[in-house]
Design a protein around this motif. Structure first.
Motif, mmCIF file in Angstrom:
data_model
loop_
_atom_site.group_PDB
_atom_site.id
_atom_site.type_symbol
_atom_site.label_atom_id
_atom_site.label_comp_id
_atom_site.label_asym_id
_atom_site.label_seq_id
_atom_site.Cartn_x
_atom_site.Cartn_y
_atom_site.Cartn_z
ATOM 1 N N TRP A 87 38.005 35.148 44.948
ATOM 2 C CA TRP A 87 39.439 34.954 45.169
ATOM 3 C C TRP A 87 39.822 35.224 46.621
ATOM 4 N N ASN A 88 39.246 36.240 47.215
ATOM 5 C CA ASN A 88 39.587 36.544 48.603
ATOM 6 C C ASN A 88 38.999 35.533 49.571
ATOM 7 N N ILE A 101 45.149 42.820 49.300
ATOM 8 C CA ILE A 101 44.748 43.953 48.458
ATOM 9 C C ILE A 101 45.873 44.304 47.493
ATOM 10 N N TRP A 102 47.086 44.320 48.001
ATOM 11 C CA TRP A 102 48.233 44.650 47.175
ATOM 12 C C TRP A 102 48.416 43.615 46.055
ATOM 13 N N ALA A 159 46.699 30.223 49.873
ATOM 14 C CA ALA A 159 48.153 30.277 49.728
ATOM 15 C C ALA A 159 48.742 31.497 50.418
ATOM 16 N N LEU A 160 48.086 32.628 50.289
ATOM 17 C CA LEU A 160 48.591 33.856 50.889
ATOM 18 C C LEU A 160 48.700 33.732 52.403
ATOM 19 N N THR A 171 43.086 46.854 38.538
ATOM 20 C CA THR A 171 43.454 48.075 37.843
ATOM 21 C C THR A 171 43.426 47.895 36.330
ATOM 22 N N VAL A 172 43.955 46.783 35.845
ATOM 23 C CA VAL A 172 43.975 46.539 34.402
ATOM 24 C C VAL A 172 42.555 46.385 33.867
ATOM 25 N N ALA A 173 41.703 45.682 34.608
ATOM 26 C CA ALA A 173 40.324 45.507 34.157
ATOM 27 C C ALA A 173 39.575 46.834 34.114
#
Length: 138
Positions: A69-70, A10-11, A75-76, A18-20
Motif C-alpha cells: 500500500w505504501n 502512517i496516520w 492518491a495521498l 491496529t485493528v488487525a
C-alpha cells in the motif's frame, strides 16, 4: 514535504494495522499467559514467548500489505503535494501517472508499471521468505 507525507501515510494506515493486531492479541489464549506467569516469566518474557508467536503471522501479513500500500500511495501524495516542491515527493506511482497523462507517454508509463510490479513482487518474496524461514530476529 516528504516527512509530512510519510507522517500522513502512517496516520492513515494506523487504524487498519491496529485493528488487525488487536484481533491477533484477542486470539491469543489467556491460559498460556497464566501458565507463563505461574512459571515466573515477566511481562517481556511472556510477550516474547507467548504473545509474539501468536501474532507473528498477523504481523507478517499486515507488514506485507503495508509495504504494498505504501509503495502504491498515489492518491495521498497527489492530493497533498502533487509531487511536492521540486519533485521531492514524486513517488514512482505519481511519476508513472504524470508520464502517462501529463506528457502522453502511455507506453513508457505502462512499462514503468510493469517494472514496479516486478520490483514489489521480488521485494515482497524476499521479505516473506526471510520471515517464514525464521529470520524474524533481524
Amino acid at each position: 514535504a516528504l516527512p509530512a507525507v510519510i507522517l500522513v501515510g502512517i496516520w492513515a494506515g494506523m487504524p487498519q494495522t491496529t485493528v488487525a493486531l488487536l484481533a491477533g492479541l484477542q486470539n491469543t489464549p489467556r491460559e498460556l499467559h497464566e501458565a507463563a506467569a505461574l512459571d515466573g516469566a515477566g511481562a517481556w518474557r511472556r510477550f516474547r514467548t507467548v504473545t509474539w508467536p501468536a501474532i507473528k503471522p498477523i504481523a507478517l501479513a499486515i507488514s506485507a500489505l503495508n509495504l504494498i500500500w505504501n509503495f502504491n500511495s498515489f492518491a495521498l501524495v497527489y492530493v497533498l503535494t502533487s509531487g511536492g516542491p521540486g519533485g521531492r515527493t514524486r513517488l514512482p506511482m505519481l511519476f508513472a501517472y504524470e508520464e502517462a497523462f501529463r506528457y502522453g507517454q502511455f507506453g513508457y508509463a505502462a512499462a514503468m508499471g510493469c517494472v514496479m510490479v516486478a520490483v514489489i513482487s521480488v521485494v515482497l518474496a524476499v521479505h516473506l521468505v526471510g520471515r517464514l524461514r525464521g529470520g524474524e530476529d533481524r
